[in-house]
Design an enzyme around this catalytic site. Sequence first.
Site, PDB file in Angstrom:
ATOM      1  N   HIS A 101      -1.740   0.239  15.230  1.00 36.53           N
ATOM      2  CA  HIS A 101      -1.047  -0.836  14.531  1.00 36.53           C
ATOM      3  C   HIS A 101       0.301  -1.124  15.202  1.00 36.53           C
ATOM      4  O   HIS A 101       1.017  -0.200  15.596  1.00 36.53           O
ATOM      5  CB  HIS A 101      -0.817  -0.461  13.059  1.00 36.53           C
ATOM      6  CG  HIS A 101      -2.088  -0.203  12.316  1.00 36.53           C
ATOM      7  ND1 HIS A 101      -2.608   1.071  12.159  1.00 36.53           N
ATOM      8  CD2 HIS A 101      -2.946  -1.043  11.703  1.00 36.53           C
ATOM      9  CE1 HIS A 101      -3.733   0.999  11.469  1.00 36.53           C
ATOM     10  NE2 HIS A 101      -3.962  -0.270  11.184  1.00 36.53           N
ATOM     11  N   TYR A 151      -5.976   8.452  11.167  1.00 36.41           N
ATOM     12  CA  TYR A 151      -6.485   8.667   9.817  1.00 36.41           C
ATOM     13  C   TYR A 151      -7.927   9.153   9.776  1.00 36.41           C
ATOM     14  O   TYR A 151      -8.494   9.298   8.700  1.00 36.41           O
ATOM     15  CB  TYR A 151      -6.312   7.372   9.006  1.00 36.41           C
ATOM     16  CG  TYR A 151      -4.893   6.874   9.128  1.00 36.41           C
ATOM     17  CD1 TYR A 151      -3.850   7.527   8.478  1.00 36.41           C
ATOM     18  CD2 TYR A 151      -4.574   5.805   9.960  1.00 36.41           C
ATOM     19  CE1 TYR A 151      -2.538   7.123   8.624  1.00 36.41           C
ATOM     20  CE2 TYR A 151      -3.262   5.393  10.120  1.00 36.41           C
ATOM     21  CZ  TYR A 151      -2.250   6.056   9.455  1.00 36.41           C
ATOM     22  OH  TYR A 151      -0.955   5.650   9.625  1.00 36.41           O
ATOM     23  N   GLU A 202       0.822  -1.208   0.000  1.00 35.69           N
ATOM     24  CA  GLU A 202       0.000   0.000   0.000  1.00 35.69           C
ATOM     25  C   GLU A 202       0.858   1.261   0.000  1.00 35.69           C
ATOM     26  O   GLU A 202       0.370   2.360  -0.252  1.00 35.69           O
ATOM     27  CB  GLU A 202      -0.953   0.010   1.203  1.00 35.69           C
ATOM     28  CG  GLU A 202      -0.377   0.558   2.495  1.00 35.69           C
ATOM     29  CD  GLU A 202       0.665  -0.350   3.131  1.00 35.69           C
ATOM     30  OE1 GLU A 202       1.857   0.029   3.143  1.00 35.69           O
ATOM     31  OE2 GLU A 202       0.287  -1.443   3.588  1.00 35.69           O
ATOM     32  N   ASP A 237      -4.732   6.490  16.032  1.00 39.40           N
ATOM     33  CA  ASP A 237      -5.708   5.721  15.267  1.00 39.40           C
ATOM     34  C   ASP A 237      -6.451   4.690  16.108  1.00 39.40           C
ATOM     35  O   ASP A 237      -7.228   3.903  15.572  1.00 39.40           O
ATOM     36  CB  ASP A 237      -5.063   5.058  14.049  1.00 39.40           C
ATOM     37  CG  ASP A 237      -3.698   4.461  14.307  1.00 39.40           C
ATOM     38  OD1 ASP A 237      -3.214   4.558  15.447  1.00 39.40           O
ATOM     39  OD2 ASP A 237      -3.109   3.906  13.372  1.00 39.40           O
ATOM     40  N   ASP A 277       0.203   3.617  18.953  1.00 42.19           N
ATOM     41  CA  ASP A 277      -0.484   3.554  17.668  1.00 42.19           C
ATOM     42  C   ASP A 277      -1.335   2.283  17.618  1.00 42.19           C
ATOM     43  O   ASP A 277      -0.966   1.248  18.190  1.00 42.19           O
ATOM     44  CB  ASP A 277       0.561   3.531  16.554  1.00 42.19           C
ATOM     45  CG  ASP A 277      -0.032   3.673  15.165  1.00 42.19           C
ATOM     46  OD1 ASP A 277       0.033   4.776  14.613  1.00 42.19           O
ATOM     47  OD2 ASP A 277      -0.560   2.663  14.640  1.00 42.19           O
ATOM     48  N   HIS A 316       6.688   1.433  11.308  1.00 42.36           N
ATOM     49  CA  HIS A 316       6.624   0.182  10.539  1.00 42.36           C
ATOM     50  C   HIS A 316       7.895  -0.077   9.735  1.00 42.36           C
ATOM     51  O   HIS A 316       8.061  -1.169   9.177  1.00 42.36           O
ATOM     52  CB  HIS A 316       5.432   0.199   9.584  1.00 42.36           C
ATOM     53  CG  HIS A 316       4.100   0.196  10.267  1.00 42.36           C
ATOM     54  ND1 HIS A 316       3.754  -0.735  11.218  1.00 42.36           N
ATOM     55  CD2 HIS A 316       3.036   1.038  10.159  1.00 42.36           C
ATOM     56  CE1 HIS A 316       2.527  -0.482  11.654  1.00 42.36           C
ATOM     57  NE2 HIS A 316       2.074   0.593  11.039  1.00 42.36           N
TER      58      HIS A 316
END
Length: 343
Positions: free
Chosen positions: A198, A324, A118, A285, A196, A160
Site C-alpha cells: 500500500h 497480513y 478501519e 504484503d 509495502d 499511512h
Amino acid sequence: MRIYYSEDHRLHFPQAELSGGQFVTPFERPSRVEYVLTRLRERSLTDINAPAAVDMGPIRTLLDPGYLSFLETAWDDWKAEGMAGEIIAANVPARGMHMDRIPQNIDGKVGYYCHASETAITRGTWAAALSSVACAQSAQRHVAAGADAAFALCRPPGHHATADQYGGYCFINNAAVVAEMFRNSGAARVAVLDIDFHHGNGTQTIFYDRPDVMFVSLHGAPQETYPYFIGYADEKGAGAGEGANLNYPMTAGTGYDLWAQALDDAIARITAWGAQALVVSLGVDAYKDDPISFFKLESDDFTDAGRRIGRMRLPTVFCMEGGYAIEAVGVNTVNVLEGFKDA
C-alpha cells in the site's frame, strides 16, 4: 543486524475492524509480531533489544501539535463522553464542508484527525504508538553511530500516518521520524524506500515539498486499492521538493519480474540522487497470499529484494510496516533482512 522491539505493542489490540461491511478481527494484530520474532530466532538473529525512551523532539518537528495532543487524550475524552466501545471514526469532513475548523466534541475530533475508519483507537494505542516510534529511533541511533543497518520491529506501523491524521493502522510515521533524525545527525540527503503493497501516503505528504528527503514507493495502483486518492505516478513533489517524490503504482496480479524492474529503477534513482542514508518501510504484503493485497511475490522474492537493496551500501534502517498473511509474515520479513546481509 541489531533489532529493536517493545512488548508495549500489545497494548494496542482493537477488537474490531470494519471490512466488507462487517466487523472482523483486525488484519493488523499482535500475532503478526510474534511470527516475526519466532522467525528471527529460528534464523539466529537474536540481537533483539528493548528501545530507549522515546524522544519527542523530532516527532514534534514533523507532526501537528494538535494532532499529537488528540492522540494522547483521545481515549480519556472518549470515555468522558460516555462512549462504551473503541474509538472508530463515524463523521468525517467531506467536500463542501469546513476542513479548517476542529470540532470540540470528541466524536467530531476523531473524524477530523482520521482518514480511514478501519483503524480504531483503544486504551493502549497512544502508549503502543510511542513504543513503536521509540524502536525506530533506537534503530536510527545505532546506525548513525556506525552500524551498517538495524531493524525496528515497529507495531503499530507508521507509513499511512500523516502530520495530522491517522489511518491504515498507523498513528505516528516511524519512517518519517527516522528520516528526520538522519538529517539531524548529518546526512544531507535521505531516501525513504517504501516496499509495502500500500502506498505510503503519510510519508509522501510529510516530505512532499522538501528537497532533502526523497520518497520512493512501490505499491498497488491507487485506482484499485487503498489509499485510493494518492500514489499516482504523476505525483513528483512540489516546490523545492519537485523531483524528490517517485511513485511506482502497479496493477493487480503484478509478479516479481515487473516488481523487481520497478525496484531496480527506484534504486538507480535513489543512487543518482545522492542519498547518504536509507530508510526502508518494510511491508511484506506484496506476498501472493496476502488477504488485503493483490501482488504475487513469492517468499524467495523477498530475499532477492533485500539483496538488491543491500547492494546500495547505504546506512539503512528498516521499519516494519504491513504484511497480513500471518503465518508467512515472519519468513518474508526475515528473508528481506537476510538478503540485505548477504548482498
